[in-house]
Motif scaffolding. Structure first.
Motif: not given
Length: 807
Positions: A251, A268, A398, A402, A405, A411, A413
């Motif tokens: 990250r 995160p 959020e 990401k 990620t 994918e 939310y």
């Protein structure tokens, strides 16, 4: 500088986006431009940006915007005499696991599809390029040699000088306090130093863009988030030409600066700033150092670059940056105000995007149309739900988390859900529905069988729902399924001028007799497809318009902006009706069991609309399909949808609820196009194989002149099928013809009936794409950097004659 009393265009905000927009307005369009900055140029978030410049995005158009930025930064100093600090160092992205490596294989394929150079390299090669790095845990890395870094303040000052050279006026130390409005139109800009009469306003106010927009009645859904990075003292052995470095599994990111490193990351657990207004005096503002919060990045960074453990920290930058609920920036004109355009919310991509964003924003404001497909960043992708500041904050955090990620296909939310549910939500959940979310609506993606946990498990290969969706698919093909599509956007256009207005807006022949339903595209002046939707004529002066969930604001704005000032009224009736799509060879048997009306093929033919009664409710039934089977869309008064659903389910004939992933596989087998992927503002109906839906006579619709002037087609839509079951298609895979790249897939998936992976895209050839050209080549697809033989399909692989649809 004295404040002018009039301007053709007022640009608000003197960061990189505002200065780029003013530069392009003045240079490319000769516009009379005034740029207003409340503090000093760069004083928002531009001055403290880290300055990394990457180009590859999942959209070809957005990648083009970022590539334009790099080209501009390379040449700008020759024009203005002010350096931009551009260094083409290239960029390394590290992978420490197989899912990440597969993601990079897909990205390398995407890069090739978009004409960018990207290589996959070994840990040893990474070590050679970045000797200070510990590569023990690496699987490999991607290498983009044309990426790099720049000085945000230097670029901005160079753009500002260029804007002045071409006649733009830049006034610092003046704040916008409001607007004079006539209806939905700005007539003047009020400031702390007087009023400017303005024809157009472009809101590039950065983290203030939301409150500036609110002064004109528009919503700019962004959230300031605290973002930290450090600048170290010089580190021995660090090359001044070291590539910029992204280490997403840890990250963090790195770039060389004056012999040391700039290092930051995307945690995160990000920290939001205000959900209210940003203070007007936040000029060159920073927060206090927060090493406790930053420790997670420092720990990971020292594992990757051990020399950091002994390097001195020269400075920590803890500033606010504007982020958005989906991680994409915001461009375009909001529907609430006729002459305010927005360029904001750049999610720490402002420097990479600045040059290109200013270019397209200037084009957009001066012509009234986006110059290319910019749907991914269009402000019209948002809706009224994005006025909820707490929801925007939660979803934005959020999205921020990401940032690095792995981008798994499909994918979803999870924050802020459920937001909007149909009255059938509980019934469908009890049946094992696994829901996705689209513009706030909860929609069943698939249904888990008994004993199967109802949740998505993401992977880069076939995901856990693959078999269940196959069962749903087969059930619709063999029996009948029921889709809850209540989230469809729905409008009613009424009035004596409605028919003539639609004739101008729609490329299809919507002026058919009462009771007919028309599939049509809405075109821009270039002939590109701005929307595709269905129009049902309920009366001579009453039309019912249905479009996709996510396009609700966009399509309404497009239609509304092209209507006459009097003679017709457009109303959004989305929440007034739920929609149940009854599809499959036994659909007529189910419908006949619950209504007394005659639903035979003779009495209720394909492409028509009728009112029928089910469970005591009057239903607006449209006979059409997006799955390639006999079926009806049943538009039900929302209060009655539960009773109607229960009546249908009680009718028997093996009816079962099915989900959106089944819908997607069914439409792929039928070759139905999806707007925003297969068909976009970059594509004409003729290129998309939809010329049959465009009326040949009466060329009075928007885009008709462009279509009439078009020469031989140099790109054409086609389908491709793969025999190898290991190939998972998700879109953007490269299409090879006789070993030469000729295009890329716009969408991909699996056709369960034919038992093959299916993809669609455009085949390009500058000398023309004839039937013979398409048919004569040997085709292959590059999927995650591996090449698979493919068969081209020029008609639908399933029921190309539409005999099942018209049964």
């Amino acid at each position: 500088m004295t404040l002018p009393i009039h301007a053709q265009v007022v640009v608000i905000g003197g960061g990189i986006i505002g200065c780029s927009t003013a530069y392009h307005l003045a240079k490319d369009h000769g516009a009379d431009v005034v740029l207003l900055e409340q503090g000093k140029l760069t004083s928002g978030s531009t001055w403290h940006a880290a300055g990394l410049v990457g180009q590859l995005r999942s959209s070809a158009s957005i990648t083009k915007v970022l590539k334009y930025s790099v080209d501009l930064y390379k040449r700008l100093s020759d024009e203005t005499g002010l350096e931009t600090g551009w260094k083409m160092t290239g960029c390394l992205r590290l992978a420490t696991n197989q899912d990440r490596w597969t993601e990079y294989k897909r990205l390398a394929t995407t890069a090739g599809s978009f004409g960018m150079e990207m290589h996959l390299i070994s840990p040893d090669e990474v070590k050679r390029m970045w000797p200070l790095m510990d590569v023990a845990d690496l699987v490999g890395a991607s290498w983009l040699p044309t990426d790099g870094q720049a000085s945000p303040s230097d670029i901005t000052q160079s753009l500002a000088k260029g804007a002045r050279m071409h006649g733009a006026k830049i006034v610092e130390g003046v704040r916008v306090t409001g607007f004079a409005m006539e209806g939905a139109r700005i007539t003047a800009v009020h400031t702390t130093k007087g009023t400017i009469i303005a024809e157009k306003v472009i809101n590039c106010a950065g983290q203030w863009a939301r409150q500036v927009g609110a002064m004109a009645g528009i919503n700019v859904p962004l959230q300031p988030v605290k973002h930290q990075y450090i600048i170290t003292d010089p580190i021995a052995g660090l090359s001044p030409d070291a590539p910029t470095l992204r280490d997403p599994d840890r990250r963090t990111y790195f770039k060389e600066e004056v012999g040391g490193l700039v290092m930051g990351g995307y945690e995160p657990n990000p920290q939001p700033w205000v959900t209210g207004d940003v203070p007007n005096d936040w000029e060159f503002g920073l927060f206090g150092d927060d090493f406790d919060h930053f420790e997670q990045h420092m720990e990971q960074a020292m594992h990757r670059v051990p020399a950091l453990a002994t390097a001195g920290v020269k400075q920590m930058i803890n500033g606010s940056e504007s982020f958005t609920p989906d991680g994409n920036f915001i461009l375009g004109r909001a529907m609430e105000c006729e002459n305010m355009y927005v360029g904001a919310g750049f999610n720490a991509f402002g420097i990479a995007s600045g040059g290109g964003a200013g270019w397209v924003l200037a084009e957009w404001a001066m012509t009234g149309e986006a110059p290319l497909d910019l749907w991914a960043v269009d402000i019209l992708r948002f809706s009224d739900m994005h006025r909820d500041r707490q929801w925007v904050c939660d979803r934005t955090l959020e999205a921020y988390g990401k940032h690095y990620t792995i981008g798994f296909p499909h994918e979803e939310y999870t924050s802020g859900r459920p937001r909007i549910v149909s009255p059938l939500f509980a019934r469908l959940k009890a049946k094992g529905a696994v829901f996705g979310s689209k513009l706030g609506w909860e929609r069943p993606n698939w249904f888990a069988r008994n004993g199967v946990e109802p949740r998505d498990i993401y992977s880069m290969g076939r995901q856990n729902w693959f078999a269940a969706v196959g069962e749903e698919h087969a059930h619709v093909r063999e029996h009948v399924g029921l889709f809850d599509q209540s989230s469809f956007a729905k409008y009613e256009l009424t009035g004596p001028a409605a028919a003539d207005a639609l004739a101008k807006i729609c490329a299809g022949h919507v002026g058919r007799p009462v009771g007919r339903v028309t599939y049509t595209q809405l075109l821009n002046t270039r002939g590109g497809i701005e929307a595709d939707l269905t129009v049902a004529r309920l009366a001579e002066d009453h039309f019912y318009i249905v479009t996709g969930t996510g396009f609700r604001t966009h399509d309404q704005a497009w239609i509304a902006s092209h209507l006459p000032s009097t003679g017709c009224t457009l109303r959004d009736v989305t929440e007034a009706y739920g929609t149940l799509s009854l599809m499959g060879p036994k659909a007529r048997e189910v419908l006949a069991a619950v209504t007394s009306e005659n639903v035979s093929n003779t009495a209720f033919p394909f492409g028509t609309v009728q009112d029928i009664r089910i469970a005591g409710a009057q239903i607006r039934a449209l006979r059409l399909t997006y799955v390639g089977e006999l079926g009806w869309e049943l538009h039900v008064p929302i209060a009655a949808i539960g009773d109607v659903y229960d009546a249908l389910m009680a009718a028997g004939h093996q009816l079962r609820p099915v989900g959106y992933r089944c819908l997607e596989s069914l439409r792929l087998e039928k070759g139905y196009r999806a707007w925003s992927s297969d068909i976009t503002p970059n594509d004409t109906p003729m290129e998309a194989g939809l010329g049959w839906a465009v009326r040949k006579a009466d060329q009075g619709f928007i885009g008709a002149q462009a279509l009439a002037k078009a020469g031989p087609l140099t790109k054409r839509f086609a389908g491709f099928a793969l025999d190898d079951p290991a190939a998972v298609l998700v879109g953007r895979e490269t299409v090879l013809r006789d070993g030469v790249a000729v295009g890329y897939l716009t969408s991909g998936g699996y056709g369960y009936t034919i038992g093959k992976s299916i993809g669609y895209g455009y085949v390009r050839n500058s000398s023309g794409v004839s039937d013979d050209f398409l048919a004569s080549g040997n085709y292959a697809l590059v999927v995650a950097s591996q090449t698979y033989p493919a068969k081209i399909m020029l008609e639908a692989p399933f029921d190309p004659s539409n005999s099942r649809v018209k049964a």
